[in-house]
Design a protein around this motif. Sequence first.
Motif, PDB file in Angstrom:
ATOM      1  N   ARG A  58       0.842  -1.204   0.000  1.00  0.00           N
ATOM      2  CA  ARG A  58       0.000   0.000   0.000  1.00  0.00           C
ATOM      3  C   ARG A  58       0.872   1.249   0.000  1.00  0.00           C
ATOM      4  O   ARG A  58       1.759   1.401   0.853  1.00  0.00           O
ATOM      5  CB  ARG A  58      -0.901   0.023   1.222  1.00  0.00           C
ATOM      6  N   LEU A  59       0.642   2.121  -0.983  1.00  0.00           N
ATOM      7  CA  LEU A  59       1.343   3.396  -1.045  1.00  0.00           C
ATOM      8  C   LEU A  59       0.642   4.394  -0.127  1.00  0.00           C
ATOM      9  O   LEU A  59      -0.540   4.691  -0.298  1.00  0.00           O
ATOM     10  CB  LEU A  59       1.343   3.928  -2.481  1.00  0.00           C
ATOM     11  N   LYS A  60       1.386   4.921   0.849  1.00  0.00           N
ATOM     12  CA  LYS A  60       0.823   5.875   1.796  1.00  0.00           C
ATOM     13  C   LYS A  60       1.224   7.317   1.479  1.00  0.00           C
ATOM     14  O   LYS A  60       0.454   8.239   1.698  1.00  0.00           O
ATOM     15  CB  LYS A  60       1.252   5.506   3.220  1.00  0.00           C
ATOM     16  N   ASP A  61       2.432   7.502   0.947  1.00  0.00           N
ATOM     17  CA  ASP A  61       2.868   8.852   0.605  1.00  0.00           C
ATOM     18  C   ASP A  61       4.027   8.775  -0.376  1.00  0.00           C
ATOM     19  O   ASP A  61       4.825   7.824  -0.348  1.00  0.00           O
ATOM     20  CB  ASP A  61       3.309   9.617   1.853  1.00  0.00           C
ATOM     21  N   PHE A  62       4.099   9.764  -1.247  1.00  0.00           N
ATOM     22  CA  PHE A  62       5.180   9.873  -2.222  1.00  0.00           C
ATOM     23  C   PHE A  62       5.671  11.304  -2.179  1.00  0.00           C
ATOM     24  O   PHE A  62       4.905  12.242  -2.445  1.00  0.00           O
ATOM     25  CB  PHE A  62       4.674   9.519  -3.624  1.00  0.00           C
ATOM     26  N   ARG A  63       6.955  11.504  -1.829  1.00  0.00           N
ATOM     27  CA  ARG A  63       7.499  12.832  -1.610  1.00  0.00           C
ATOM     28  C   ARG A  63       8.671  13.084  -2.559  1.00  0.00           C
ATOM     29  O   ARG A  63       9.809  12.703  -2.274  1.00  0.00           O
ATOM     30  CB  ARG A  63       7.968  12.977  -0.159  1.00  0.00           C
ATOM     31  N   PRO A  64       8.393  13.711  -3.702  1.00  0.00           N
ATOM     32  CA  PRO A  64       9.473  13.979  -4.666  1.00  0.00           C
ATOM     33  C   PRO A  64      10.374  15.109  -4.193  1.00  0.00           C
ATOM     34  O   PRO A  64       9.947  15.996  -3.446  1.00  0.00           O
ATOM     35  CB  PRO A  64       8.722  14.365  -5.942  1.00  0.00           C
ATOM     36  N   ASP A  65      11.615  15.070  -4.632  1.00  0.00           N
ATOM     37  CA  ASP A  65      12.563  16.138  -4.342  1.00  0.00           C
ATOM     38  C   ASP A  65      13.563  16.214  -5.487  1.00  0.00           C
ATOM     39  O   ASP A  65      13.422  15.517  -6.492  1.00  0.00           O
ATOM     40  CB  ASP A  65      13.271  15.921  -2.995  1.00  0.00           C
ATOM     41  N   ALA A  66      14.590  17.042  -5.342  1.00  0.00           N
ATOM     42  CA  ALA A  66      15.546  17.270  -6.431  1.00  0.00           C
ATOM     43  C   ALA A  66      16.353  16.035  -6.772  1.00  0.00           C
ATOM     44  O   ALA A  66      16.835  15.882  -7.901  1.00  0.00           O
ATOM     45  CB  ALA A  66      16.482  18.422  -6.073  1.00  0.00           C
ATOM     46  N   GLU A  67      16.538  15.112  -5.834  1.00  0.00           N
ATOM     47  CA  GLU A  67      17.356  13.922  -6.074  1.00  0.00           C
ATOM     48  C   GLU A  67      16.547  12.666  -6.370  1.00  0.00           C
ATOM     49  O   GLU A  67      17.110  11.621  -6.682  1.00  0.00           O
ATOM     50  CB  GLU A  67      18.258  13.639  -4.861  1.00  0.00           C
ATOM     51  N   GLY A  68      15.231  12.729  -6.270  1.00  0.00           N
ATOM     52  CA  GLY A  68      14.407  11.545  -6.479  1.00  0.00           C
ATOM     53  C   GLY A  68      13.129  11.648  -5.682  1.00  0.00           C
ATOM     54  O   GLY A  68      12.358  12.590  -5.850  1.00  0.00           O
ATOM     55  N   ALA A  69      12.907  10.700  -4.796  1.00  0.00           N
ATOM     56  CA  ALA A  69      11.689  10.720  -3.987  1.00  0.00           C
ATOM     57  C   ALA A  69      11.839   9.803  -2.788  1.00  0.00           C
ATOM     58  O   ALA A  69      12.637   8.860  -2.791  1.00  0.00           O
ATOM     59  CB  ALA A  69      10.476  10.296  -4.818  1.00  0.00           C
ATOM     60  N   THR A  70      11.059  10.097  -1.758  1.00  0.00           N
ATOM     61  CA  THR A  70      10.921   9.209  -0.610  1.00  0.00           C
ATOM     62  C   THR A  70       9.536   8.593  -0.656  1.00  0.00           C
ATOM     63  O   THR A  70       8.541   9.298  -0.899  1.00  0.00           O
ATOM     64  CB  THR A  70      11.107   9.978   0.707  1.00  0.00           C
ATOM     65  N   VAL A  71       9.474   7.288  -0.440  1.00  0.00           N
ATOM     66  CA  VAL A  71       8.205   6.572  -0.467  1.00  0.00           C
ATOM     67  C   VAL A  71       7.891   6.054   0.926  1.00  0.00           C
ATOM     68  O   VAL A  71       8.756   5.475   1.593  1.00  0.00           O
ATOM     69  CB  VAL A  71       8.271   5.384  -1.454  1.00  0.00           C
ATOM     70  N   LEU A  72       6.671   6.267   1.369  1.00  0.00           N
ATOM     71  CA  LEU A  72       6.158   5.667   2.596  1.00  0.00           C
ATOM     72  C   LEU A  72       5.088   4.667   2.205  1.00  0.00           C
ATOM     73  O   LEU A  72       4.163   4.997   1.448  1.00  0.00           O
ATOM     74  CB  LEU A  72       5.578   6.729   3.532  1.00  0.00           C
ATOM     75  N   ALA A  73       5.226   3.452   2.683  1.00  0.00           N
ATOM     76  CA  ALA A  73       4.328   2.380   2.257  1.00  0.00           C
ATOM     77  C   ALA A  73       4.175   1.351   3.357  1.00  0.00           C
ATOM     78  O   ALA A  73       4.907   1.359   4.364  1.00  0.00           O
ATOM     79  CB  ALA A  73       4.874   1.714   0.997  1.00  0.00           C
ATOM     80  N   ASP A  74       3.210   0.476   3.169  1.00  0.00           N
ATOM     81  CA  ASP A  74       3.091  -0.744   3.969  1.00  0.00           C
ATOM     82  C   ASP A  74       3.314  -1.914   3.028  1.00  0.00           C
ATOM     83  O   ASP A  74       2.714  -1.975   1.955  1.00  0.00           O
ATOM     84  CB  ASP A  74       1.698  -0.868   4.597  1.00  0.00           C
ATOM     85  N   LEU A  75       4.173  -2.847   3.427  1.00  0.00           N
ATOM     86  CA  LEU A  75       4.432  -4.044   2.626  1.00  0.00           C
ATOM     87  C   LEU A  75       4.123  -5.265   3.467  1.00  0.00           C
ATOM     88  O   LEU A  75       4.766  -5.494   4.494  1.00  0.00           O
ATOM     89  CB  LEU A  75       5.890  -4.074   2.163  1.00  0.00           C
ATOM     90  N   PHE A  76       3.105  -5.996   3.077  1.00  0.00           N
ATOM     91  CA  PHE A  76       2.615  -7.146   3.835  1.00  0.00           C
ATOM     92  C   PHE A  76       2.373  -6.767   5.295  1.00  0.00           C
ATOM     93  O   PHE A  76       2.731  -7.488   6.230  1.00  0.00           O
ATOM     94  CB  PHE A  76       3.594  -8.319   3.727  1.00  0.00           C
ATOM     95  N   GLY A  77       1.766  -5.581   5.474  1.00  0.00           N
ATOM     96  CA  GLY A  77       1.363  -5.141   6.801  1.00  0.00           C
ATOM     97  C   GLY A  77       2.424  -4.442   7.625  1.00  0.00           C
ATOM     98  O   GLY A  77       2.146  -3.971   8.724  1.00  0.00           O
ATOM     99  N   LYS A  78       3.639  -4.321   7.094  1.00  0.00           N
ATOM    100  CA  LYS A  78       4.720  -3.686   7.849  1.00  0.00           C
ATOM    101  C   LYS A  78       5.077  -2.342   7.220  1.00  0.00           C
ATOM    102  O   LYS A  78       5.190  -2.236   6.002  1.00  0.00           O
ATOM    103  CB  LYS A  78       5.955  -4.594   7.876  1.00  0.00           C
ATOM    104  N   PRO A  79       5.268  -1.299   8.057  1.00  0.00           N
ATOM    105  CA  PRO A  79       5.607   0.019   7.506  1.00  0.00           C
ATOM    106  C   PRO A  79       6.989   0.022   6.874  1.00  0.00           C
ATOM    107  O   PRO A  79       7.907  -0.671   7.344  1.00  0.00           O
ATOM    108  CB  PRO A  79       5.549   0.943   8.729  1.00  0.00           C
TER     109      PRO A  79
END
Length: 476
Positions: free
Chosen positions: A256-277
């Motif tokens: 599950r994608l919870k947040d996507f934070r783009p920046d000058a070098e790429g992006a940070t992704v916040l997600a849950d994978l098989f129930g784990k953050p």
Amino acid sequence: MPDTPARPLWTAAEIAAATGGVLHGDDRPVTGLTYNSREIVPGDLFLALKGARDGHEFAASAFAAGAAAALVERPVEGGPYVVVPDTLHGLEALGVAARERAPQVKRGAVTGSVGKTSVTQAIKAGLDLAGPAHGSIKSYNNHIGVPLTLARMPVETRRAVFEIGMNAPGEIAPLSRFVAPHAACVTTVGPVHIEAFSDGEAGVAREKASIFQGLIPGGTAVANGDVAFSGLLCDAARAAGARLVTFGTDPGHDARLKDFRPDAEGATVLADLFGKPLEYRLAQSGAHWGLNSLCVLLMLNALDVELETGLQALAGFQPLAGRGQTRTVAVPGGAFTLIDESYNANPLSMTAGFKSLAARPAAGRRIAVLTDMLELGDQSRALHEGLAQPIEAAGLDLVHAAGPQMRWLYEALPTSRRGLWRETAAELAAEASVLAGPGDIVMVKGSNGSRASLVAKALADLQTAPSSPDTPPAPR
């Protein structure tokens, strides 16, 4: 001790045995395969396929370039050859033989309306870190590219990934059966090649879902749970007896994608994978890479690649040529940022591109340079005009356009957002110097056949001094 010589990919005798053909001439080692005589590397097998031209006409030049042998339907001059009734069927047999002689290989297959090449290559990056790996190159995803990629697979391979595409109904399932994947995914579904389907996107969705028909018993189906036809994808996976995993933005998905934070070098992704953050970095800043990266991680998991290995691969995976590569172009007075998305386009990827462009910080304007989207059938006008709404939502400053179909979008835009429109990409490329200026961020996107790449190259060629991706654009 001297190095042990690497095992050849094939020998001419092995090729004859695998294809049921007859070898004429010496048994020689073969180190590669190609059907293009201009791409021969010494040691290659030349495949005399029949297309717009008969490949047999080029056998002599292939041998002159160093081909070790040829797969043919009739005798040729210049070197050893294996005669088969049909060279395409011979290539298919060779691909199946490559698969069967390496039963240890965990195989993945990728399709989708958007992103399949980039996702395939990102998966391959993870497989490479995990051990001896193999995969599709370029967009070798059709009735020639898939068996060719299989036939090129070394016997020492441990994991492999194959891209599978289509232009018409009924093409994906047979190619998936060639691969016999342990895991298969559908990146997304959208209005691509819809002129070949009487029921539009529903037909596209069914065709994409047919990739699951090739899965080995108990294989894993990875489906995008956010697309309108996610139910169809999931039903097809269950009908194939697959283990189903899904990715998306809603609760309940395996990834599950919870947040996507783009920046000058790429992006940070916040997600849950098989129930784990999970929090991780990407070298990509396009918003679509939030879901793409989850698809990659699910596929790598199904192919027995450790999570940390997958995250390492994603952190270093750079945009491919024509699929989001970014560079700073120095021009008099400063520099602008060029995003090259010129390889392909459809309404889904256009909208994703506009969102990504809008999310980038800019000292100047955010500019889209667009060429025609192709293969949209009788929906083309509506789909081109329909791009005006996501452009408005993204708040883009200016749109330059080329092509008769993009004229429909151009006329649907408010005059404040209209830049230049020209009949062809070549005409627009000739005016590259006025398309962007210091501080701007410019995205070039269009179908490959409408030659958006001409505009991207013309903009890149405006470079006046050495620069680097870290050079900030000048204020505007």
